[in-house]
Design a protein around this motif. Structure first.
Motif, PDB file in Angstrom:
ATOM      1  N   ALA A 217      30.050  12.684 -54.718  1.00 11.25           N
ATOM      2  CA  ALA A 217      30.942  12.737 -53.492  1.00 11.25           C
ATOM      3  C   ALA A 217      30.705  12.023 -52.414  1.00 11.25           C
ATOM      4  N   LEU A 218      31.577  11.657 -51.539  1.00 12.91           N
ATOM      5  CA  LEU A 218      31.360  10.955 -50.327  1.00 12.91           C
ATOM      6  C   LEU A 218      32.170  11.349 -49.282  1.00 12.91           C
ATOM      7  N   ARG A 219      32.279  11.242 -47.988  1.00 14.91           N
ATOM      8  CA  ARG A 219      33.078  11.515 -47.138  1.00 14.91           C
ATOM      9  C   ARG A 219      33.639  10.149 -46.277  1.00 14.91           C
TER      10      ARG A 219
ATOM     11  N   TYR B 219      29.099   4.464 -58.106  1.00 13.44           N
ATOM     12  CA  TYR B 219      28.398   4.894 -57.019  1.00 13.44           C
ATOM     13  C   TYR B 219      27.210   3.662 -56.610  1.00 13.44           C
ATOM     14  N   ASP B 220      26.650   2.970 -57.836  1.00  9.30           N
ATOM     15  CA  ASP B 220      25.759   1.899 -57.355  1.00  9.30           C
ATOM     16  C   ASP B 220      26.607   0.820 -56.554  1.00  9.30           C
ATOM     17  N   ALA B 221      27.722   0.664 -56.920  1.00  5.67           N
ATOM     18  CA  ALA B 221      28.575  -0.598 -56.318  1.00  5.67           C
ATOM     19  C   ALA B 221      28.830  -0.378 -54.729  1.00  5.67           C
ATOM     20  N   LEU B 222      29.321   1.103 -54.807  1.00  8.09           N
ATOM     21  CA  LEU B 222      29.715   1.313 -53.063  1.00  8.09           C
ATOM     22  C   LEU B 222      28.737   1.560 -52.512  1.00  8.09           C
ATOM     23  N   ARG B 223      27.496   2.153 -52.866  1.00  8.86           N
ATOM     24  CA  ARG B 223      26.401   2.217 -52.137  1.00  8.86           C
ATOM     25  C   ARG B 223      26.097   0.841 -51.544  1.00  8.86           C
ATOM     26  N   ALA B 224      25.990  -0.301 -52.370  1.00  2.00           N
ATOM     27  CA  ALA B 224      25.662  -1.510 -52.093  1.00  2.00           C
ATOM     28  C   ALA B 224      26.575  -1.841 -51.044  1.00  2.00           C
ATOM     29  N   LYS B 225      27.855  -1.605 -50.805  1.00  2.62           N
ATOM     30  CA  LYS B 225      28.797  -1.969 -49.978  1.00  2.62           C
ATOM     31  C   LYS B 225      28.505  -0.975 -48.582  1.00  2.62           C
ATOM     32  N   GLY B 226      27.567  -0.249 -48.731  1.00  4.32           N
ATOM     33  CA  GLY B 226      27.278   0.897 -47.279  1.00  4.32           C
ATOM     34  C   GLY B 226      28.028   1.926 -47.475  1.00  4.32           C
ATOM     35  N   VAL B 227      28.652   2.417 -48.361  1.00  2.00           N
ATOM     36  CA  VAL B 227      29.284   3.784 -48.491  1.00  2.00           C
ATOM     37  C   VAL B 227      28.319   4.614 -48.702  1.00  2.00           C
ATOM     38  N   GLU B 228      28.205   5.894 -47.631  1.00  2.00           N
ATOM     39  CA  GLU B 228      27.279   6.993 -47.626  1.00  2.00           C
ATOM     40  C   GLU B 228      27.876   8.021 -48.437  1.00  2.00           C
ATOM     41  N   PHE B 229      27.101   8.701 -49.301  1.00  2.00           N
ATOM     42  CA  PHE B 229      27.438   9.571 -50.338  1.00  2.00           C
ATOM     43  C   PHE B 229      26.981  10.927 -49.812  1.00  2.00           C
ATOM     44  N   THR B 230      27.738  11.877 -50.260  1.00  2.00           N
ATOM     45  CA  THR B 230      27.154  13.591 -49.856  1.00  2.00           C
ATOM     46  C   THR B 230      26.621  14.131 -51.059  1.00  2.00           C
ATOM     47  N   GLU B 231      26.818  13.583 -52.284  1.00  2.00           N
ATOM     48  CA  GLU B 231      26.281  13.916 -53.264  1.00  2.00           C
ATOM     49  C   GLU B 231      26.191  12.768 -54.409  1.00  2.00           C
ATOM     50  N   MET B 232      24.895  12.794 -55.010  1.00  2.00           N
ATOM     51  CA  MET B 232      24.563  11.678 -56.031  1.00  2.00           C
ATOM     52  C   MET B 232      25.370  12.113 -57.366  1.00  2.00           C
ATOM     53  N   PRO B 233      25.449  11.278 -58.271  1.00  2.00           N
ATOM     54  CA  PRO B 233      25.957  11.497 -59.628  1.00  2.00           C
ATOM     55  C   PRO B 233      25.261  12.563 -60.259  1.00  2.00           C
ATOM     56  N   THR B 234      26.142  13.525 -60.703  1.00  2.00           N
ATOM     57  CA  THR B 234      25.502  14.578 -61.227  1.00  2.00           C
ATOM     58  C   THR B 234      26.319  15.045 -62.473  1.00  2.00           C
TER      59      THR B 234
ATOM     60  N   LEU C 180      41.795   1.292 -43.099  1.00  2.00           N
ATOM     61  CA  LEU C 180      41.944   0.188 -43.822  1.00  2.00           C
ATOM     62  C   LEU C 180      40.630  -0.540 -44.359  1.00  2.00           C
ATOM     63  N   ASP C 181      39.836  -0.626 -43.304  1.00  2.00           N
ATOM     64  CA  ASP C 181      38.450  -1.129 -43.695  1.00  2.00           C
ATOM     65  C   ASP C 181      37.764  -0.358 -44.604  1.00  2.00           C
ATOM     66  N   PHE C 182      37.883   0.753 -44.643  1.00  2.00           N
ATOM     67  CA  PHE C 182      37.170   1.650 -45.700  1.00  2.00           C
ATOM     68  C   PHE C 182      37.828   1.750 -47.029  1.00  2.00           C
ATOM     69  N   TYR C 183      39.049   2.290 -47.093  1.00  2.50           N
ATOM     70  CA  TYR C 183      39.875   2.476 -48.336  1.00  2.50           C
ATOM     71  C   TYR C 183      40.090   1.105 -49.005  1.00  2.50           C
ATOM     72  N   VAL C 184      40.627   0.134 -48.240  1.00  2.00           N
ATOM     73  CA  VAL C 184      40.691  -1.365 -48.947  1.00  2.00           C
ATOM     74  C   VAL C 184      39.248  -2.068 -49.205  1.00  2.00           C
ATOM     75  N   GLY C 185      38.584  -2.361 -47.954  1.00  2.00           N
ATOM     76  CA  GLY C 185      37.392  -3.077 -47.931  1.00  2.00           C
ATOM     77  C   GLY C 185      36.433  -2.695 -48.751  1.00  2.00           C
ATOM     78  N   LYS C 186      36.063  -1.243 -48.836  1.00  2.00           N
ATOM     79  CA  LYS C 186      34.861  -0.606 -49.584  1.00  2.00           C
ATOM     80  C   LYS C 186      35.355  -0.121 -50.803  1.00  2.00           C
ATOM     81  N   LEU C 187      36.425   0.542 -50.670  1.00  2.00           N
ATOM     82  CA  LEU C 187      36.873   1.457 -52.039  1.00  2.00           C
ATOM     83  C   LEU C 187      37.597   0.606 -53.048  1.00  2.00           C
ATOM     84  N   GLY C 188      38.149  -0.572 -52.445  1.00  2.00           N
ATOM     85  CA  GLY C 188      38.969  -1.271 -53.573  1.00  2.00           C
ATOM     86  C   GLY C 188      40.429  -1.006 -53.632  1.00  2.00           C
ATOM     87  N   PHE C 189      41.117  -0.355 -52.608  1.00  2.00           N
ATOM     88  CA  PHE C 189      42.509   0.138 -52.609  1.00  2.00           C
ATOM     89  C   PHE C 189      42.870  -1.182 -52.268  1.00  2.00           C
ATOM     90  N   GLN C 190      44.442  -1.406 -52.421  1.00  2.00           N
ATOM     91  CA  GLN C 190      45.264  -2.491 -51.878  1.00  2.00           C
ATOM     92  C   GLN C 190      46.187  -1.819 -50.911  1.00  2.00           C
TER      93      GLN C 190
END
Length: 153
Positions: free
Chosen positions: A120-122, A96-111, A19-29
């Motif tokens: 991509a992220l996990r 990508y920039d907004a999620l990185r600012a929230k601490g989301v770690e990416f496995t691939e940058m925008p390409t 919940l913390d990740f999908y709602v708090g970081k990715l913006g799901f409800q």
């Protein structure tokens, strides 16, 4: 026959952390959070698409035996279950920039890809998630595109 997919399941190891990740970081409800006694029915959806949900499912009974659940937890942690979700955006770099600012770690940058721009992220458990800004109109993929894509992998 079928009109749409309404629920897709993603295995998570801890539903509160999910919940913390999908709602708090990715913006799901949260669209449903029900303690059924034998399991927690936890659905999240994008605010822009509340009729299509992801079930944040903890591997275990009743759908899996304890032995199978342990194997699934191991596969999730290794990131071995493939892509859990592909999310669409109008601006991949901005997302990508907004999620990185929230601490989301990416496995691939925008390409830039033949089909658009993606990254991509996990999630905290190991599930792969891709974010895609799709190219407008029909896309033609050349042999050169395929060779470049294979070389990058």
């Amino acid at each position: 026959m079928f009109s749409r997919i309404s629920i897709h399941s993603v295995y998570v190891l801890d539903q509160d952390e999910a919940l913390d990740f999908y709602v708090g970081k990715l913006g799901f409800q949260v669209t449903s959070d029900v303690d059924m006694g034998f399991m927690r029915w936890l659905l999240v959806a994008l605010p822009s698409d509340p009729d299509r949900s992801i079930l944040l499912e903890k591997p275990g009974p009743p759908s899996l035996s304890e032995e199978s659940a342990a194997q699934v937890r191991d596969l999730v942690t290794k990131g071995a279950l493939g892509v859990a979700a592909i999310l669409s955006t109008d601006n991949c770099q901005k997302t990508y920039d907004a999620l990185r600012a929230k601490g989301v770690e990416f496995t691939e940058m925008p390409t830039q890809q033949p089909y658009g721009i993606d990254c991509a992220l996990r999630d905290p458990f190991g599930n792969h998630i891709r974010i895609t800004q799709q190219a407008a109109g029909p896309v033609e993929v050349t042999d050169e595109d395929i060779a470049r894509w294979r070389a990058d992998k």
